[in-house]
Design a protein around this motif. Structure first.
Motif, PDB file in Angstrom:
ATOM      1  N   ASP A 105       0.989  -1.280   0.123  1.00 43.32           N
ATOM      2  CA  ASP A 105      -0.015   0.048  -0.200  1.00 43.32           C
ATOM      3  C   ASP A 105       0.835   1.247  -0.097  1.00 43.32           C
ATOM      4  O   ASP A 105       2.053   1.150   0.456  1.00 43.32           O
ATOM      5  CB  ASP A 105      -0.997  -0.047   1.213  1.00 43.32           C
ATOM      6  N   PRO A 106       0.272   2.376  -0.455  1.00 42.89           N
ATOM      7  CA  PRO A 106       1.119   3.682  -0.363  1.00 42.89           C
ATOM      8  C   PRO A 106       1.670   3.851   1.145  1.00 42.89           C
ATOM      9  O   PRO A 106       0.606   3.916   2.054  1.00 42.89           O
ATOM     10  CB  PRO A 106       0.360   4.607  -1.167  1.00 42.89           C
ATOM     11  N   VAL A 107       2.745   4.207   1.409  1.00 44.17           N
ATOM     12  CA  VAL A 107       3.433   4.614   2.500  1.00 44.17           C
ATOM     13  C   VAL A 107       3.959   6.061   2.564  1.00 44.17           C
ATOM     14  O   VAL A 107       4.750   6.260   1.760  1.00 44.17           O
ATOM     15  CB  VAL A 107       4.155   3.540   3.097  1.00 44.17           C
ATOM     16  N   SER A 108       3.563   6.837   3.356  1.00 44.71           N
ATOM     17  CA  SER A 108       3.989   8.354   3.224  1.00 44.71           C
ATOM     18  C   SER A 108       4.753   8.499   4.394  1.00 44.71           C
ATOM     19  O   SER A 108       4.522   8.052   5.717  1.00 44.71           O
ATOM     20  CB  SER A 108       2.841   9.191   3.210  1.00 44.71           C
ATOM     21  N   LYS A 109       5.648   9.227   4.328  1.00 46.95           N
ATOM     22  CA  LYS A 109       6.663   9.849   5.402  1.00 46.95           C
ATOM     23  C   LYS A 109       6.960  11.263   5.396  1.00 46.95           C
ATOM     24  O   LYS A 109       7.734  11.628   4.466  1.00 46.95           O
ATOM     25  CB  LYS A 109       7.903   8.755   5.511  1.00 46.95           C
ATOM     26  N   ALA A 110       6.592  12.021   6.292  1.00 50.26           N
ATOM     27  CA  ALA A 110       7.040  13.422   6.367  1.00 50.26           C
ATOM     28  C   ALA A 110       8.396  13.772   6.862  1.00 50.26           C
ATOM     29  O   ALA A 110       8.585  13.109   7.933  1.00 50.26           O
ATOM     30  CB  ALA A 110       5.864  14.171   6.982  1.00 50.26           C
ATOM     31  N   MET A 111       9.133  14.299   6.311  1.00 49.90           N
ATOM     32  CA  MET A 111      10.391  14.548   6.491  1.00 49.90           C
ATOM     33  C   MET A 111      11.220  15.685   6.102  1.00 49.90           C
ATOM     34  O   MET A 111      10.733  16.298   5.041  1.00 49.90           O
ATOM     35  CB  MET A 111      11.383  13.259   6.413  1.00 49.90           C
ATOM     36  N   GLU A 112      12.545  15.967   6.688  1.00 51.28           N
ATOM     37  CA  GLU A 112      13.249  16.982   5.903  1.00 51.28           C
ATOM     38  C   GLU A 112      14.374  16.161   5.228  1.00 51.28           C
ATOM     39  O   GLU A 112      15.224  15.439   5.719  1.00 51.28           O
ATOM     40  CB  GLU A 112      13.940  17.803   7.082  1.00 51.28           C
ATOM     41  N   ILE A 113      14.569  16.675   4.043  1.00 53.47           N
ATOM     42  CA  ILE A 113      15.690  16.392   3.009  1.00 53.47           C
ATOM     43  C   ILE A 113      16.621  17.297   2.651  1.00 53.47           C
ATOM     44  O   ILE A 113      16.080  18.040   1.740  1.00 53.47           O
ATOM     45  CB  ILE A 113      15.140  15.316   2.017  1.00 53.47           C
ATOM     46  N   LEU A 114      17.704  17.394   3.271  1.00 51.20           N
ATOM     47  CA  LEU A 114      18.486  18.499   2.815  1.00 51.20           C
ATOM     48  C   LEU A 114      19.236  18.008   1.261  1.00 51.20           C
ATOM     49  O   LEU A 114      19.776  16.777   1.188  1.00 51.20           O
ATOM     50  CB  LEU A 114      19.588  18.643   3.670  1.00 51.20           C
ATOM     51  N   PRO A 115      19.335  18.978   0.305  1.00 48.64           N
ATOM     52  CA  PRO A 115      18.839  20.408   0.433  1.00 48.64           C
ATOM     53  C   PRO A 115      17.566  20.729   0.254  1.00 48.64           C
ATOM     54  O   PRO A 115      16.820  21.835  -0.263  1.00 48.64           O
ATOM     55  CB  PRO A 115      19.751  21.176  -0.501  1.00 48.64           C
ATOM     56  N   ILE A 116      16.603  19.543   0.006  1.00 53.22           N
ATOM     57  CA  ILE A 116      15.314  19.776  -0.489  1.00 53.22           C
ATOM     58  C   ILE A 116      14.398  20.638   0.318  1.00 53.22           C
ATOM     59  O   ILE A 116      13.645  21.575  -0.020  1.00 53.22           O
ATOM     60  CB  ILE A 116      14.724  18.581  -1.049  1.00 53.22           C
ATOM     61  N   GLY A 117      14.486  20.181   1.631  1.00 57.57           N
ATOM     62  CA  GLY A 117      13.574  20.863   2.831  1.00 57.57           C
ATOM     63  C   GLY A 117      12.415  20.007   3.081  1.00 57.57           C
ATOM     64  O   GLY A 117      12.604  18.864   3.043  1.00 57.57           O
ATOM     65  N   PRO A 118      11.326  20.506   3.666  1.00 59.20           N
ATOM     66  CA  PRO A 118      10.122  19.769   4.190  1.00 59.20           C
ATOM     67  C   PRO A 118       9.681  19.063   2.949  1.00 59.20           C
ATOM     68  O   PRO A 118       9.432  19.743   1.990  1.00 59.20           O
ATOM     69  CB  PRO A 118       9.354  20.698   4.866  1.00 59.20           C
TER      70      PRO A 118
END
Length: 408
Positions: free
Chosen positions: A49-62
């Motif tokens: 199933d689709p799995v979502s994870k909110a995070m900060e990825i440098l240098p992309i950001g939130p």
């Protein structure tokens, strides 16, 4: 970090990863995030199933990373998984289509076509270069797309992929300022926030919090009162406020207590513009005012909160419509991600403010309505129309206000 201090998921760049089974999608997520977020296995179909994870990825950001099931899954259950993966496109800002050295097949072309139909930019990620290089013939085909060759397993060229994501992400994924263009530094803004059974205990709701932050970012001065204290607040200010923003449920009382020379609108109407298309949503007001007996109306909530006895969507709005417009209306309700694909049975869609949706998904819902020839309006605009104060509530938005007056 406390969730209260994190960027809301709806305000993050949504990066979805698509591809056939066993292409290394989960390995790529782990490489991008530098964490073991997704389960990795040599067995095809690990992600179901689709799995979502909110995070900060440098240098992309939130951002939000969404891992999806393989688009070549099989069987009846597999088809359901594929559909869930396809539904993710509606909220995707930029997609990564993961393939390997064997090239494209019909599943990949189908996803690319769907991404194009939804105006979703994508990058082709040719994975597993640690196993085999791609042929010159396949490379010629790849030149028609934005692509990168890498090894997610060995984490090669991951930084280059991040740079591509930044370069090709839509500039509109991050919503414009909520009201930065409506106020000037030093302006007094009054926020009317009722405390009722729908208010979460000990905190404000997301649109109120985000509006407060936006006013602070634009050097405005904030005054907050409940609806019963608004008149006292106005009388005790040393200068006239630039704008009064109210919870839509108190539109009638707040309008009566606010002098005509002070601009007035609601949090929900601000979010109609912030999350979606205010020009398009206003068009639904005409249909709302002219509903006929036995017309069907869909009321859509983006979140799945527990309905209160005086719930705005399930109770108050239907009651106001029956009392003020037409008593013989049939209402259907949907919530969360269960937004119907077929809207043709409805005369009108009334949508919440969409604070939990990202801008892409809200715009997608508006477009789905217009394609079906069904006008859509949001809660704030709906309530202002019912109470006969839509003209006033639109005055802060000059272009929309003038177009609305011309259409009347």
């Amino acid at each position: 970090m406390s969730n209260l201090n994190k960027t809301p998921t709806a305000n993050r760049l949504h990066i979805a990863i698509f591809g056939k089974r066993n292409m290394g999608k989960s390995t790529l997520i782990n490489a991008l995030t530098n964490q073991n977020i997704a389960i990795v296995s040599d067995f095809a179909g690990t992600t179901t199933d689709p799995v979502s994870k909110a995070m900060e990825i440098l240098p992309i950001g939130p951002c939000v990373i969404i891992d999806t099931a393989g688009i070549d899954d099989v069987g009846e259950l597999g088809n359901l998984r594929i559909q869930k993966s396809i539904d993710v496109i509606k909220k995707t800002d930029i997609a990564l289509l993961v393939i390997d050295y064997n090239g494209f097949n019909n599943f990949d072309y189908k996803i690319m076509e769907l991404l194009k139909e939804n105006n979703t930019k994508f990058i082709v990620v040719v994975n597993k270069t640690d196993i085999q290089s791609i042929s010159n013939e396949f490379k010629t085909d790849l030149n028609n797309y934005k692509y990168i060759e890498l090894s997610a397993k060995n984490k090669t060229k991951i930084n280059e992929l991040k740079e591509l994501i930044i370069k090709h992400s839509p500039k509109s994924f991050e919503q414009p300022s909520i009201l930065g263009d409506l106020i000037s530094p030093g302006d007094d803004i009054i926020l009317v926030i009722p405390i009722d059974t729908g208010m979460p205990k000990g905190r404000l709701i997301l649109p109120q919090v985000q509006t407060i932050r936006d006013i602070l970012d634009n050097d405005g001065i904030i005054h907050i009162s409940k609806e019963r204290e608004l008149r006292w607040t106005l009388e005790n200010l040393k200068k006239k406020p630039k704008l009064v923003i109210t919870d839509s449920q108190e539109f009638a009382k707040v309008s009566a207590d606010t002098p005509d020379d002070i601009l007035l609108t609601s949090f929900s109407i601000l979010f109609a513009r912030y999350k979606g298309d205010l020009f398009e949503l206003v068009k639904g007001a005409k249909v709302l005012k002219n509903l006929k007996p036995n017309d069907k109306v869909l009321i859509a909530e983006a979140c799945t909160h527990h309905a209160q006895p005086d719930d705005i969507g399930k109770v108050k709005i239907p009651r106001w419509i029956k009392q003020n417009i037409e008593p013989e209306i049939e209402f259907d309700f949907c919530s969360g991600r269960d937004y119907p694909n077929n809207l043709t049975n409805y005369k009108l869609v009334i949508h919440c403010g969409g604070c939990t949706l990202n801008r892409k998904e809200m715009l997608n819902r508006i477009e789905a309505s217009t394609k079906n020839g069904v006008p859509i309006i949001n809660y704030g605009l709906c309530i202002a129309t019912i109470h006969g104060i839509l003209d006033r509530a639109l005055k802060p938005f000059e272009e929309v206000y003038l177009e609305w007056l011309d259409s009347e």
